[in-house]
Design an enzyme around this catalytic site. Structure first.
Site, short mmCIF file in Angstrom:
data_model
loop_
_atom_site.label_atom_id
_atom_site.label_comp_id
_atom_site.label_asym_id
_atom_site.label_seq_id
_atom_site.Cartn_x
_atom_site.Cartn_y
_atom_site.Cartn_z
N VAL A 124 -9.42 104.83 42.06
CA VAL A 124 -10.59 104.44 42.82
C VAL A 124 -10.23 104.84 44.26
O VAL A 124 -9.54 104.10 44.96
CB VAL A 124 -10.90 102.93 42.70
CG1 VAL A 124 -12.11 102.55 43.53
CG2 VAL A 124 -11.12 102.56 41.23
N PRO A 125 -10.63 106.05 44.67
CA PRO A 125 -10.06 106.69 45.85
C PRO A 125 -10.56 106.16 47.20
O PRO A 125 -11.28 106.84 47.93
CB PRO A 125 -10.42 108.16 45.65
CG PRO A 125 -11.67 108.13 44.84
CD PRO A 125 -11.54 106.92 43.95
N CYS A 126 -10.10 104.97 47.54
CA CYS A 126 -10.47 104.37 48.82
C CYS A 126 -9.89 105.15 50.00
O CYS A 126 -10.37 105.00 51.13
CB CYS A 126 -10.06 102.91 48.87
SG CYS A 126 -8.30 102.63 48.58
N HIS A 127 -8.91 106.01 49.74
CA HIS A 127 -8.34 106.83 50.82
C HIS A 127 -9.37 107.84 51.35
O HIS A 127 -9.17 108.39 52.43
CB HIS A 127 -7.08 107.56 50.34
CG HIS A 127 -7.33 108.56 49.26
ND1 HIS A 127 -7.36 108.20 47.92
CD2 HIS A 127 -7.56 109.89 49.31
CE1 HIS A 127 -7.59 109.28 47.19
NE2 HIS A 127 -7.73 110.32 48.01
#
Length: 173
Positions: A136-139
């Site tokens: 879950v690419p919060c970056h």
């Protein structure tokens, strides 16, 4: 705490050790990040959902991480994840999975994409509480001025991920 049986696995990546905690029965990733400390990963899981312990094991999602670092940025897209929260946070986490590599959004844009344009702080909070990092690419969310903002695993890791994605996203198929 829950009685869900979990397994964990740590693999090496160019950004450091990466640990995954997953449910044993279906491989759904509960937490992941750039640390070899299993307790750090367990602590990322919401207390009501947190397993009491985790046993070492092989996790299929580790192959997706290796493929991602080998250049297949889409390898992480279909990894099953499981995290629980309120309606906005749960929706925001699903929106994070739609942000294209190499095309990060600002927190304001992320709030709009999540359906609540005025909820910029809530959108930032969804990023901060996201347990299955990378999958879950919060970056891929930046401050409104385009600067990196925060990242649970450090700005060096965030910078590296974004640079990798930007360079690979520009390459023709």
């Amino acid at each position: 705490m829950t009685s869900t049986k979990t397994i964990h696995q740590t693999i090496s990546t160019p950004d450091g050790p990466f640990t995954i905690i997953a449910r044993a029965e279906d491989g759904a990733v509960l937490a992941s990040g750039w640390s070899d400390d299993v307790q750090v990963m367990l602590d990322r899981i919401r207390p009501a959902d947190r397993p009491a312990s985790s046993a070492p094991g092989e996790i299929a999602a580790s192959e997706a991480v290796e493929a991602y670092y080998a250049g297949d940025l889409s390898a992480i897209d279909d990894v099953l994840v499981a995290q629980s929260g309120g309606p906005f946070r749960t929706h925001a986490w699903s929106v994070l999975r739609t942000i294209e590599p190499g095309k990060p959004l600002t927190y304001s844009e992320f709030a709009v994409a999540s359906g609540r344009p005025s909820a910029v702080r809530a959108a930032a909070s969804a990023c901060a509480t996201n347990a299955p990092a990378l999958f879950v690419p919060c970056h891929r969310v930046l401050r409104t001025d385009g600067s990196l903002g925060g990242f649970a695993w450090g700005l060096d890791v965030k910078r590296s991920l974004l640079a990798r994605e930007a360079s690979l996203a520009l390459q023709p198929d």
